[in-house]
Enzyme design. Structure first.
Site, PDB file in Angstrom:
ATOM      1  N   TYR A  80       0.801  -1.237   0.000  1.00  0.00           N
ATOM      2  CA  TYR A  80       0.000   0.000   0.000  1.00  0.00           C
ATOM      3  C   TYR A  80       0.825   1.274   0.000  1.00  0.00           C
ATOM      4  O   TYR A  80       0.346   2.319  -0.420  1.00  0.00           O
ATOM      5  CB  TYR A  80      -0.967  -0.001   1.196  1.00  0.00           C
ATOM      6  CG  TYR A  80      -2.040  -1.042   1.058  1.00  0.00           C
ATOM      7  CD1 TYR A  80      -1.765  -2.389   1.279  1.00  0.00           C
ATOM      8  CD2 TYR A  80      -3.329  -0.701   0.664  1.00  0.00           C
ATOM      9  CE1 TYR A  80      -2.733  -3.354   1.131  1.00  0.00           C
ATOM     10  CE2 TYR A  80      -4.311  -1.665   0.517  1.00  0.00           C
ATOM     11  CZ  TYR A  80      -4.010  -2.982   0.746  1.00  0.00           C
ATOM     12  OH  TYR A  80      -4.980  -3.938   0.583  1.00  0.00           O
ATOM     13  N   ASN A 107       0.412   5.827  -3.692  1.00  0.00           N
ATOM     14  CA  ASN A 107       0.266   6.879  -2.680  1.00  0.00           C
ATOM     15  C   ASN A 107       0.858   6.439  -1.355  1.00  0.00           C
ATOM     16  O   ASN A 107       1.186   5.265  -1.170  1.00  0.00           O
ATOM     17  CB  ASN A 107      -1.214   7.195  -2.493  1.00  0.00           C
ATOM     18  CG  ASN A 107      -1.858   7.679  -3.774  1.00  0.00           C
ATOM     19  OD1 ASN A 107      -1.614   8.801  -4.191  1.00  0.00           O
ATOM     20  ND2 ASN A 107      -2.636   6.830  -4.413  1.00  0.00           N
ATOM     21  N   PRO A 109      -0.093   7.323   3.027  1.00  0.00           N
ATOM     22  CA  PRO A 109      -1.188   7.947   3.786  1.00  0.00           C
ATOM     23  C   PRO A 109      -1.093   9.476   3.805  1.00  0.00           C
ATOM     24  O   PRO A 109      -2.110  10.148   3.909  1.00  0.00           O
ATOM     25  CB  PRO A 109      -1.001   7.370   5.194  1.00  0.00           C
ATOM     26  CG  PRO A 109      -0.353   6.050   4.973  1.00  0.00           C
ATOM     27  CD  PRO A 109       0.567   6.251   3.787  1.00  0.00           C
ATOM     28  N   ILE A 113      -4.726  11.542  -2.761  1.00  0.00           N
ATOM     29  CA  ILE A 113      -5.894  12.368  -3.079  1.00  0.00           C
ATOM     30  C   ILE A 113      -6.902  12.195  -1.944  1.00  0.00           C
ATOM     31  O   ILE A 113      -7.256  11.075  -1.595  1.00  0.00           O
ATOM     32  CB  ILE A 113      -6.531  11.898  -4.401  1.00  0.00           C
ATOM     33  CG1 ILE A 113      -5.586  12.136  -5.580  1.00  0.00           C
ATOM     34  CG2 ILE A 113      -7.883  12.559  -4.632  1.00  0.00           C
ATOM     35  CD1 ILE A 113      -5.398  13.571  -5.951  1.00  0.00           C
ATOM     36  N   ARG A 115     -10.629  12.436  -0.321  1.00  0.00           N
ATOM     37  CA  ARG A 115     -11.934  12.267  -0.952  1.00  0.00           C
ATOM     38  C   ARG A 115     -12.809  13.505  -0.832  1.00  0.00           C
ATOM     39  O   ARG A 115     -13.808  13.626  -1.504  1.00  0.00           O
ATOM     40  CB  ARG A 115     -12.662  11.057  -0.376  1.00  0.00           C
ATOM     41  CG  ARG A 115     -13.048  11.161   1.080  1.00  0.00           C
ATOM     42  CD  ARG A 115     -13.825   9.924   1.488  1.00  0.00           C
ATOM     43  NE  ARG A 115     -13.071   8.705   1.270  1.00  0.00           N
ATOM     44  CZ  ARG A 115     -12.313   8.114   2.201  1.00  0.00           C
ATOM     45  NH1 ARG A 115     -12.239   8.600   3.399  1.00  0.00           N
ATOM     46  NH2 ARG A 115     -11.634   7.023   1.918  1.00  0.00           N
ATOM     47  N   ASN A 151      -6.775   4.210  -3.811  1.00  0.00           N
ATOM     48  CA  ASN A 151      -7.527   3.160  -3.128  1.00  0.00           C
ATOM     49  C   ASN A 151      -8.686   3.785  -2.356  1.00  0.00           C
ATOM     50  O   ASN A 151      -8.469   4.694  -1.554  1.00  0.00           O
ATOM     51  CB  ASN A 151      -6.595   2.434  -2.137  1.00  0.00           C
ATOM     52  CG  ASN A 151      -7.315   1.394  -1.301  1.00  0.00           C
ATOM     53  OD1 ASN A 151      -7.955   0.502  -1.841  1.00  0.00           O
ATOM     54  ND2 ASN A 151      -7.214   1.511   0.018  1.00  0.00           N
ATOM     55  N   GLU A 152      -9.903   3.329  -2.627  1.00  0.00           N
ATOM     56  CA  GLU A 152     -11.072   3.680  -1.805  1.00  0.00           C
ATOM     57  C   GLU A 152     -11.217   5.183  -1.558  1.00  0.00           C
ATOM     58  O   GLU A 152     -11.569   5.600  -0.457  1.00  0.00           O
ATOM     59  CB  GLU A 152     -11.034   2.937  -0.458  1.00  0.00           C
ATOM     60  CG  GLU A 152     -11.113   1.439  -0.613  1.00  0.00           C
ATOM     61  CD  GLU A 152     -11.495   0.698   0.668  1.00  0.00           C
ATOM     62  OE1 GLU A 152     -11.553   1.329   1.732  1.00  0.00           O
ATOM     63  OE2 GLU A 152     -11.758  -0.514   0.583  1.00  0.00           O
ATOM     64  N   ARG A 198     -21.533   1.192  -7.092  1.00  0.00           N
ATOM     65  CA  ARG A 198     -20.522   0.237  -7.537  1.00  0.00           C
ATOM     66  C   ARG A 198     -20.415   0.189  -9.068  1.00  0.00           C
ATOM     67  O   ARG A 198     -19.324   0.211  -9.632  1.00  0.00           O
ATOM     68  CB  ARG A 198     -20.887  -1.152  -7.015  1.00  0.00           C
ATOM     69  CG  ARG A 198     -19.916  -2.241  -7.383  1.00  0.00           C
ATOM     70  CD  ARG A 198     -20.484  -3.612  -7.043  1.00  0.00           C
ATOM     71  NE  ARG A 198     -20.674  -3.758  -5.599  1.00  0.00           N
ATOM     72  CZ  ARG A 198     -21.759  -4.289  -5.031  1.00  0.00           C
ATOM     73  NH1 ARG A 198     -22.759  -4.725  -5.765  1.00  0.00           N
ATOM     74  NH2 ARG A 198     -21.847  -4.387  -3.730  1.00  0.00           N
ATOM     75  N   GLU A 254      -8.999  -6.719  -2.658  1.00  0.00           N
ATOM     76  CA  GLU A 254      -8.970  -7.232  -1.280  1.00  0.00           C
ATOM     77  C   GLU A 254     -10.158  -8.176  -1.164  1.00  0.00           C
ATOM     78  O   GLU A 254     -11.228  -7.880  -1.686  1.00  0.00           O
ATOM     79  CB  GLU A 254      -9.168  -6.119  -0.236  1.00  0.00           C
ATOM     80  CG  GLU A 254      -8.030  -5.133  -0.103  1.00  0.00           C
ATOM     81  CD  GLU A 254      -8.342  -3.972   0.859  1.00  0.00           C
ATOM     82  OE1 GLU A 254      -9.403  -3.976   1.518  1.00  0.00           O
ATOM     83  OE2 GLU A 254      -7.523  -3.044   0.923  1.00  0.00           O
ATOM     84  N   TYR A 286      -6.907 -10.410   2.012  1.00  0.00           N
ATOM     85  CA  TYR A 286      -6.511  -9.386   2.968  1.00  0.00           C
ATOM     86  C   TYR A 286      -6.391 -10.056   4.344  1.00  0.00           C
ATOM     87  O   TYR A 286      -7.365 -10.609   4.810  1.00  0.00           O
ATOM     88  CB  TYR A 286      -7.571  -8.286   2.993  1.00  0.00           C
ATOM     89  CG  TYR A 286      -7.159  -7.059   3.767  1.00  0.00           C
ATOM     90  CD1 TYR A 286      -6.346  -6.096   3.180  1.00  0.00           C
ATOM     91  CD2 TYR A 286      -7.564  -6.880   5.079  1.00  0.00           C
ATOM     92  CE1 TYR A 286      -5.958  -4.978   3.900  1.00  0.00           C
ATOM     93  CE2 TYR A 286      -7.174  -5.760   5.794  1.00  0.00           C
ATOM     94  CZ  TYR A 286      -6.373  -4.814   5.200  1.00  0.00           C
ATOM     95  OH  TYR A 286      -5.981  -3.700   5.896  1.00  0.00           O
TER      96      TYR A 286
END
Ligand SMILES: *[C@@H]1O[C@H](CO)[C@@H](O)[C@H](O)[C@H]1NC(C)=O
Ligand SMILES: *[C@@H]1O[C@H](CO)[C@@H](O)[C@H](O)[C@H]1NC(C)=O
Ligand SMILES: *[C@@H]1O[C@H](CO)[C@@H](O)[C@H](O)[C@H]1NC(C)=O
Ligand SMILES: *[C@@H]1O[C@H](CO)[C@@H](O)[C@H](O)[C@H]1NC(C)=O
Ligand SMILES: *[C@@H]1O[C@H](CO)[C@@H](O)[C@H](O)[C@H]1NC(C)=O
Ligand SMILES: *[C@@H]1O[C@H](CO)[C@@H](O)[C@H](O)[C@H]1NC(C)=O
Ligand SMILES: *[C@@H]1O[C@H](CO)[C@@H](O)[C@H](O)[C@H]1NC(C)=O
Length: 444
Positions: A80, A107, A109, A113, A115, A151-152, A198, A254, A286
């Site tokens: 990650y 990326n 933490p 980007i 959100r 991610n997310e 989704r 995951e 995961y």
């Protein structure tokens, strides 16, 4: 003779021959044999996502863990965040020797980007410099399989506008790869499993006329399979039906619901069924190490030794028992890209994506080398950092860097409105830092 002998000694270190994996249609293939590649993978971020730690720059740790990866029978790990100032040679070559590929998030933490980026100012040169440095560094390895641009980032229906920002990152990474002659390693997005949007989210990342802004692969973080279920009953079948017209590789970035413990991982049987592989290309369980959220396969003891949990043995048995489909797994070679989703109460991103920050064009065009700062990078809020604005504004005045067909309205980096008062800026910086850390903690 002596020279020859030295060469022979030097070669084995570099010669971890592992085939590049490429995308074709909606699947992955080994470049050398043309055989289909199915991801049998594992998330790998010892210490958890908030711990700024790079396991691929720490041979003591990666060499220890690769023995377990081989025992598990995996062919891919997902990491990650890495330190883009460190050397990854030893771990990456050892992984290649073990036949293991890397899917890497570009990326960290503190350099990602956010959100809540409705204010476009979050997309900036300092951030892209870090991303490009990571991409360039890790592109040298044939076992780097893919990059996640994010991610997310979108995790409900009020954060969908940030998808445009992520598409800008995808476009800029892909242009950077092509303009600087890097291997065109697939660039993707790893999505939170949000039922409300989704479908729109997946199609959005694969739609639009600008091929550079479309992802090359797409991952779902999917925790829907808990305990002993079956392909039909659970709804993987619904997901296959839903995405059978999706033109690029899909996989679970995951998986591994932990509501039933120990986990039995019977979803592995479903994931490699031909009914599934016509649309999906495997996935990543995961995760390797036990952290506070209790998704681990192994526990790292204080002395650095490993003990395995029952989940580890269960997953190992599943991988050993389940083979890949023969032939091409019924993949589709030439589906068209997606249609862009219509705006609705669940979807608020248009395909009008932010332009490249002008200060970053020198990297995109190959006129300057990106230079990473590793875990020192803190760039979510760099749009309000005066030093960064100077970088972007300097580029504005430089004819060789200006992009005459681009209005720069989207990037925010050159706009006067970004120059908010520094007191506000400091406050925003502190609160956003906390917010982002909380958001990451809740999601992982
Ligand atoms: C990487 O793969 C290419 C072919 O795709 C090959 O020419 C090259 O030798 C490989 N590099 C290593 C270090 O194996
Ligand atoms: C092969 O893929 C096609 C198109 O997605 C699908 O209609 C068909 O059911 C698949 N066949 C098998 C055996 O899964
Ligand atoms: C740690 O593992 C090593 C290698 O398996 C073993 O030799 C050693 O005894 C272990 N140490 C402890 C304290 O369990
Ligand atoms: C191995 O897979 C078969 C189906 O291919 C299944 O029937 C069987 O239960 C599996 N065995 C284990 C131990 O999971
Ligand atoms: C694919 O299917 C979805 C519905 O699942 C639809 O919204 C989309 O327009 C379709 N795309 C193409 C290219 O047919
Ligand atoms: C949709 O996005 C636009 C700008 O990107 C913003 O002005 C608007 O408030 C958003 N709407 C919703 C419902 O979030
Ligand atoms: C400049 O902008 C145009 C239109 O957005 C784009 O096609 C072109 O690739 C950009 N040039 C660079 C160097 O990014």
């Amino acid at each position: 003779m002596l020279a020859k002998h030295l060469l022979a000694l030097a070669l084995p270190v570099l010669a971890a021959a592992i085939s590049v994996v490429e995308t074709k249609g909606n699947a992955f293939f080994y470049k050398d044999t043309g055989e289909r590649f199915y991801m049998r993978g594992l998330a790998y971020q010892p210490g958890g996502p908030l711990n700024l730690y790079d396991p691929l720059a720490d041979p003591t740790v990666c060499l220890r863990d690769i023995e377990y990866f081989k025992d598990l029978g995996i062919n891919t790990i997902r990491v990650y965040s890495i330190d883009n100032t460190a050397s990854h040679d030893e771990c990456m070559l050892a992984l290649a020797d073990a036949g293991i590929y890397l899917v890497l998030d570009t990326n960290t933490p503190l350099a990602s980007i956010a959100r809540d980026s409705g204010a476009n100012c979050l997309y900036n040169t300092m951030y892209l410099n870090e991303v490009f440095a990571t991409v360039k560094l890790m592109s040298q390895y044939n076992n780097t399989l893919g990059f996640f641009a994010a991610n997310e980032v979108i995790n409900d229906d009020s954060t969908t506008a940030a998808a445009a920002q992520v598409k800008a990152v995808v476009r800029d990474i892909k242009n950077f790869q092509r303009n600087t002659g890097l291997r065109t390693i697939p660039v993707g997005y790893s999505a939170a499993d949000v039922e409300l949007n989704r479908v729109q989210l997946a199609h959005y990342f694969n739609c639009g006329d600008d091929e550079m802004a479309r992802v090359d692969m797409y991952g779902f973080n999917d925790y829907s399979w808990c305990g002993r279920l079956t392909y039909q009953r659970l709804g993987y079948a619904d997901k296959v039906a839903m995405f059978s017209n999706y033109s690029i590789p899909l996989f679970f970035s995951e998986y591994g619901c932990n509501e039933v413990s120990p986990r039995v991982f019977t979803e592995v049987e479903a994931i490699y069924l031909e009914a599934m592989t016509s649309t999906f290309s495997g996935g990543l369980a995961y995760e390797y190490t036990e952290e506070d959220n209790e998704y681990g396969l192994v526990v790292v003891l204080a002395n650095g030794n490993i003990t395995v949990k029952p989940d580890y043995n269960n997953l190992r048995l599943q991988f050993a028992n389940v083979s890949n489909p023969t032939g091409d797994g019924n993949y589709s070679s030439s589906l068209p890209p997606s249609n862009c989703p219509a705006l609705s109460s669940h979807w608020n991103a248009t395909n009008d994506i932010p332009s490249t920050p002008l200060g970053a064009l020198k990297y995109v065009k190959g006129d300057a080398e990106p230079s990473g700062t590793g875990f020192d990078a803190i760039t979510q809020w760099a749009c309000i950092d005066a030093a960064n604005l100077v970088d972007d504004l300097t580029s504005l005045g430089d004819g060789s860097n200006s992009n005459s067909s681009s209005s720069n309205t989207g990037s925010g980096s050159g706009s006067g409105s970004s120059l908010s008062s520094s007191n506000d800026a400091m406050e925003m910086k502190a609160s956003r830092a906390l917010w982002v850390i909380l958001a990451v903690a809740i999601l992982m």
